[in-house]
Enzyme design. Structure first.
Site, mmCIF file in Angstrom:
data_model
loop_
_atom_site.group_PDB
_atom_site.id
_atom_site.type_symbol
_atom_site.label_atom_id
_atom_site.label_comp_id
_atom_site.label_asym_id
_atom_site.label_seq_id
_atom_site.Cartn_x
_atom_site.Cartn_y
_atom_site.Cartn_z
ATOM 1 N N GLY A 1 22.707 42.279 34.356
ATOM 2 C CA GLY A 1 23.247 43.524 33.913
ATOM 3 C C GLY A 1 23.590 44.499 34.902
ATOM 4 N N GLU B 1 18.957 37.716 35.980
ATOM 5 C CA GLU B 1 20.065 36.679 35.698
ATOM 6 C C GLU B 1 21.224 37.347 35.910
ATOM 7 O OE1 GLU B 1 18.605 34.361 31.710
ATOM 8 O OE2 GLU B 1 19.919 35.777 31.764
ATOM 9 N N PRO B 2 21.658 37.744 37.229
ATOM 10 C CA PRO B 2 22.777 38.317 37.460
ATOM 11 C C PRO B 2 23.922 37.597 37.429
ATOM 12 C CG PRO B 2 21.721 38.010 39.532
ATOM 13 C CD PRO B 2 20.839 37.328 38.449
ATOM 14 N N ARG C 1 27.751 39.506 37.059
ATOM 15 C CA ARG C 1 28.781 40.437 37.651
ATOM 16 C C ARG C 1 28.454 40.780 39.106
ATOM 17 N NH1 ARG C 1 31.660 43.714 34.104
ATOM 18 N NH2 ARG C 1 30.087 43.602 32.741
ATOM 19 N N ARG D 1 40.114 42.558 30.604
ATOM 20 C CA ARG D 1 39.096 43.584 30.431
ATOM 21 C C ARG D 1 39.369 44.915 30.214
ATOM 22 N NH1 ARG D 1 35.946 44.574 33.976
ATOM 23 N NH2 ARG D 1 34.012 44.670 32.630
ATOM 24 N N CYS E 1 53.827 39.454 25.291
ATOM 25 C CA CYS E 1 54.491 40.127 24.224
ATOM 26 C C CYS E 1 53.344 40.893 23.474
ATOM 27 C CB CYS E 1 55.303 39.111 23.230
ATOM 28 S SG CYS E 1 56.269 40.135 22.081
ATOM 29 N N GLU E 2 52.903 42.219 23.794
ATOM 30 C CA GLU E 2 51.906 43.018 23.248
ATOM 31 C C GLU E 2 51.632 44.188 24.096
ATOM 32 O OE1 GLU E 2 48.681 41.239 21.748
ATOM 33 O OE2 GLU E 2 47.797 43.281 21.733
ATOM 34 N N TYR F 1 34.233 37.692 35.185
ATOM 35 C CA TYR F 1 34.669 37.921 33.845
ATOM 36 C C TYR F 1 36.451 38.189 33.904
ATOM 37 C CZ TYR F 1 29.727 38.473 32.725
ATOM 38 O OH TYR F 1 28.583 38.315 32.630
#
Ligand code: LLP
Length: 431
Positions: free
Chosen positions: A247, A289-290, A292, A329, A360-361, A390
């Site tokens: 985290g 538990e990293p 990122r 993201r 197309c968004e 991510y």
């Protein structure tokens, strides 16, 4: 520059010491670049920090959901890191890379019976058990095979990590884990201790992601250690392992701080050592538990500009040859990113534009209100920094757009870790 591995030399953008324009010419765009030296450096920072803070009685598991492909697991094996995996897909990728699965922790709030059997078959080290149904399924499978499976129980300590809602997981009403406050953590502990196929090794919690408040880990450790003490007093069960999850936040833009991992872990270490003395229990093996913070700033995405659209009196759009398919993201969390032109233009006129993709968004936006050279035109290159976490792992084939390759940069050279997907790869699944 927000990342120390990014710099301009003679107005050309360099990443991990290599000329980004040359890399784009060699591998094409859109392109994910990964600085392998930086990934290894981050692993070592964590490993050194936990060694110092806990007298060697600690481990670091890379949360491989952040970026999962074979080369990542090879790096983790070589660096002596544990891994966190969430699916049979991540387990198989790790196995195919020769990663020793006894060092793997299998997460997920909804493991299927097939996942459970596959993981046990392949000698997974630990299950991180989310709920009672899962506990019973693992026990059944273990008894059937005549083994005892090591597990941790995932608990929710009831802590708000002050991050964005989609990645907050420590609160009592989270979809993950068993809550301490409601008594369910105690219940599942009792059940785990009663099952012959299960060896309860300890507890796990993960309160959230992109966390900047340093006291979040201290508060989590505080609650978890009190719970360990309570279980010891009530049932004579002493947890050997306390996994505090991942985290730690990373810096995507100038206004965000840069977290000093070593000093944060040192602080957590001091807190835990003091707290266990007060509680009169031994220090459990501490696990971090990293995800990122291991890979984010090791990544960069390079795009070619397709069109520059100026809507007179309104706004500007710069469209690139990628989009939400390679970086979802902003669309998903409104996540901030720094975007730079690959050719710097000194003292030039600038424009403000939304950098958008080719899906197309309307929500296919990589970043809003980016300051770019006014002269930017079709064929120019731009890059998004800090895309190592991510991005590739959350990439999609929306509009049947193939995913970019992942190219590793190491010791001044480069090699393909994941090849560029082709449209044929995508349609090959169609009958
Ligand atoms: N451990 C557990 C149990 C987790 O659920 C996670 C992340 C981690 C460790 C690693 O957290 P990190 O150090 O990477 O913050 N897709 C979102 C992030 C989801 C995080 C899910 N769990 C994003 O792009 O921001």
């Amino acid at each position: 520059m927000i990342c120390s591995n990014v710099t301009y030399k003679d107005n050309n953008l360099y990443f991990a010491g290599q000329d980004v324009e040359n890399l784009a010419a060699e591998y094409g765009t859109p392109l994910y670049l990964m600085d392998e030296d930086r990934i290894r450096e981050r692993c070592r920072t964590y490993l050194d920090a936990v060694k110092k803070a806990f007298n060697g009685k600690a481990r670091v598991c890379y949360a491989s959901k952040a970026a999962s492909f074979k080369q990542m697991y090879r790096i983790m094996k070589e660096e002596g890191m544990g891994i966190d995996v969430v699916s049979s897909g991540e387990i198989l990728t790790a196995k195919s890379a020769g990663y020793p699965l006894e060092n793997a922790f299998f997460h997920s709030n909804n493991k299927t019976d097939e996942d459970i059997s596959f993981a046990i078959e392949n000698g997974i080290g630990y299950f991180v058990v989310d709920n009672e149904e899962e506990l019973f399924s693992i026990d059944r499978e273990a008894v059937k095979r005549g083994i005892t499976q090591k597990i941790l129980l995932r608990l929710t300590p009831g802590i708000d990590p002050h991050t964005y809602a989609a990645v907050s997981t420590g609160q009592v009403d989270s979809k993950f884990g068993s809550a301490i406050e409601t008594g369910q953590a105690e219940e599942i502990t009792k059940t785990a201790l009663s099952l012959s196929g299960i060896s309860l090794t300890g507890y796990h919690c993960h309160v959230g992601s992109q966390v900047f408040d340093s006291d979040v880990f201290l508060r989590a450790a505080d609650v978890m250690l009190d719970f360990i003490k309570e279980m010891n007093d009530k049932y004579g069960y002493l947890a050997k392992v306390l996994d505090l999850g991942g985290g730690y936040g990373v810096r995507y833009i100038e206004s965000q701080p840069e977290i000093d991992i070593a000093s944060n872990i040192e602080e957590v270490g001091r807190f835990i050592i003091k707290k266990v003395k007060e509680l009169d229990i031994p220090v459990p093996e501490i696990c971090f538990e990293p995800g990122r913070s291991i890979v984010a700033d090791a990544g960069m995405t390079v795009y070619t500009v397709g069109t520059v659209k100026r809507i007179t009196g309104y706004k500007n759009y710069v469209s690139v040859d990628g989009g939400m398919t390679d970086n979802v993201r902003f669309a998903m969390y409104g996540a901030p990113y720094t975007i730079l032109p690959v050719k710097k233009m000194n003292n030039c006129k600038t424009m403000t534009a939304d950098v958008v993709g080719r899906c197309c968004e309307s929500g296919d936006i990589i970043q809003k209100d980016v300051c770019l050279p006014d002269s930017l035109k079709s064929g120019d290159l731009i890059s998004t920094l800090t895309t190592g976490a991510y991005n590739y792992s959350m990439a999609s084939n929306y509009n049947r757009i193939p995913r970019p390759p992942v190219v590793m940069l190491k010791d001044g050279s480069s090699f393909i870790a994941v090849r560029r997907e082709t449209t044929e790869d995508i349609i090959s699944l169609d009958i």
